[in-house]
Design an enzyme around this catalytic site. Structure first.
Site, PDB file in Angstrom:
ATOM      1  N   LYS A   1       1.018  -1.234   0.056  1.00  0.00           N
ATOM      2  CA  LYS A   1       0.243  -0.049  -0.265  1.00  0.00           C
ATOM      3  C   LYS A   1       1.189   1.108   0.367  1.00  0.00           C
ATOM      4  O   LYS A   1       0.456   2.409  -0.224  1.00  0.00           O
ATOM      5  CB  LYS A   1      -1.025   0.238   0.715  1.00  0.00           C
ATOM      6  CG  LYS A   1      -2.042  -1.329   0.756  1.00  0.00           C
ATOM      7  CD  LYS A   1      -2.785  -0.505   0.229  1.00  0.00           C
ATOM      8  CE  LYS A   1      -3.025  -1.776  -1.038  1.00  0.00           C
ATOM      9  NZ  LYS A   1      -4.750  -1.734  -1.463  1.00  0.00           N
TER      10      LYS A   1
HETATM   11  C1  LIG Z   1      -2.217  -7.143   3.095  1.00  0.00           C
HETATM   12  C2  LIG Z   1      -2.667  -7.175   1.932  1.00  0.00           C
HETATM   13  N1  LIG Z   1      -2.751  -8.067   0.916  1.00  0.00           N
HETATM   14  C3  LIG Z   1      -3.589  -7.866  -0.364  1.00  0.00           C
HETATM   15  C4  LIG Z   1      -4.133  -6.931  -0.368  1.00  0.00           C
HETATM   16  C5  LIG Z   1      -5.233  -6.231  -1.868  1.00  0.00           C
HETATM   17  O1  LIG Z   1      -4.042  -5.447  -2.788  1.00  0.00           O
HETATM   18  P1  LIG Z   1      -4.921  -4.731  -3.921  1.00  0.00           P
HETATM   19  O2  LIG Z   1      -5.990  -4.051  -3.120  1.00  0.00           O
HETATM   20  O3  LIG Z   1      -4.146  -4.309  -4.122  1.00  0.00           O
HETATM   21  O4  LIG Z   1      -5.947  -5.554  -4.130  1.00  0.00           O
HETATM   22  C6  LIG Z   1      -4.028  -5.229   0.594  1.00  0.00           C
HETATM   23  C7  LIG Z   1      -5.114  -4.581   0.551  1.00  0.00           C
HETATM   24  O5  LIG Z   1      -6.302  -3.827   0.976  1.00  0.00           O
HETATM   25  C8  LIG Z   1      -3.490  -5.718   1.802  1.00  0.00           C
HETATM   26  O6  LIG Z   1      -3.320  -4.974   2.639  1.00  0.00           O
END
Ligand SMILES: Cc1ncc(COP(=O)(O)O)c(C=O)c1O
Length: 350
Positions: free
Chosen positions: A43
């Site tokens: 993030k």
């Molecule tokens: C720990 C974690 N895994 C996966 C994701 C998923 O990523 P994306 O929002 O790019 O789909 C996030 C995003 O919030 C996350 O914080």
């Protein structure tokens, strides 16, 4: 190397080959460790990309206020960016926010606005977004990144994360990524489909999530899964979907710590379980897997046996032998939910 400010250290995260969690058929799983970013997750890239683009086109003014609804990594990333670039940051969250996140963002000077009344379904997501809307109306020069709907989220990953990956790993057969907002899988896949069209993209979602249009249920893993299809998820760029249950994903994150020395989060565990399934089906393939955050976020939860027992998650891990390396590897060949290919998803949705 001397950097001018901490934000220059976002990105360039390491890629590591798994040595023991393998299908044993000549396939290879490479993991990209996003916990090496300064606020600890993928993030950091997303938040920085959205903030920089908003600065460039004037949506975010010098001395402006960043307001976002979050209970996790996006909050940490925005708190860090606010501190480094001089913005006031208000994070709208709820009483379920993990203590580690609350402590992290407070240390960086962010303000927390706690929404304590859930909606009629017991959820906080909608009331939190309503509070953000109200605050942005009240506070002058405020900017709401809105990671679920902001196209700059996926664009950042298309331009930066994907380019970095292509420069680091010269050839690979599949990309596996967990889906929350859909930002990183959609962005990375957009670039891959243009430049390496043979690479198969696999979206890993929590069983119970409605991101890909499956019926909504419950899941315990954090970081992935959502009760509606997010605006940043481009379904046409995701070739296969692997739904992963809580016990499969959490068992894999625990195994990555013990058998590889890789402390990664729950969504990374789910993604590696998905990668292992792909590896079983494709001997000799090379698979890149995104690991969005680190395991330290979950010490008091999925790494804690008592916590798992209280939530009924310990029994399915033990009953299926997923606390043993050989059994976990075997289980990934025959997961609870088989992968769904794009052609079948399109046919089902008519
Ligand atoms: C720990 C974690 N895994 C996966 C994701 C998923 O990523 P994306 O929002 O790019 O789909 C996030 C995003 O919030 C996350 O914080």
């Amino acid at each position: 190397m001397i950097y001018d400010n901490v934000l220059e250290t976002v990105g360039r995260t390491p890629v590591v080959r798994l040595r023991r969690i393998t299908a044993g058929n000549g396939s290879e799983i490479l993991v990209k460790l996003e916990s090496f970013n300064p606020a600890g997750s993928i993030k950091d890239r997303t938040a920085l990309g959205m903030v920089v683009r908003a600065e460039l086109d004037g949506r975010l003014k010098p001395d402006g206020t960043i307001i976002e609804s979050t209970s996790g990594n996006m909050g940490k990333a925005l708190a860090l960016i606010g501190a480094a670039r001089g913005y006031r940051v208000i994070l709208v969250t709820d009483p379920k926010a993990p203590r580690s996140m609350v402590e992290f963002v407070r240390a960086l000077g962010a303000e927390l606005e706690i929404v304590d009344t859930p909606d009629e379904n017991g959820g906080y997501q909608r009331p939190r977004r309503e509070r953000v809307r109200r605050l942005t109306g009240e506070i002058p020069d405020s900017f709401w990144p809105d990671q679920y709907n902001n196209a700059d989220n996926a664009a950042t990953h298309a331009e930066q994360t994907a380019r970095e990956l292509l420069a680091e790993v010269d050839s690979f057969d599949a990309l596996v990524a967990a889906v929350g907002t859909g930002g990183h899988i959609s962005g990375i896949s957009a670039t891959l489909k243009r430049e390496k069209p043979r690479v198969v993209t696999v979206g890993v979602d929590a069983a119970g999530s409605a991101a890909f249009g499956f019926p909504v249920g419950c899941w315990a893993m954090r970081g992935l899964g959502i009760a509606w299809p997010p605006g940043n998820l481009r379904h046409e760029l995701v070739d296969q979907v692997q739904l992963v249950t809580d016990h499969e994903g959490i068992a894999t994150s625990r195994m990555l710590a013990r058998s590889e020395g890789l402390l990664v989060g729950e969504s990374a565990g789910a993604a590696v379980f998905g990668a292992l399934n792909y590896a079983h089906r494709h001997p000799g393939s090379r698979i890149v897997t995104m690991c969005p955050d680190g395991g330290a976020n979950y010490f008091g939860e999925s790494f804690d046996d008592a916590w798992l027992r209280e939530r009924g998650l310990f029994a399915p891990i033990a009953a299926n032998g997923l606390d043993r390396l050989d059994r976990l590897i075997e289980a990934a060949a025959d997961p609870v939910h088989p992968p769904v290919h794009r052609a079948d998803r399109v046919a089902e949705s008519g």
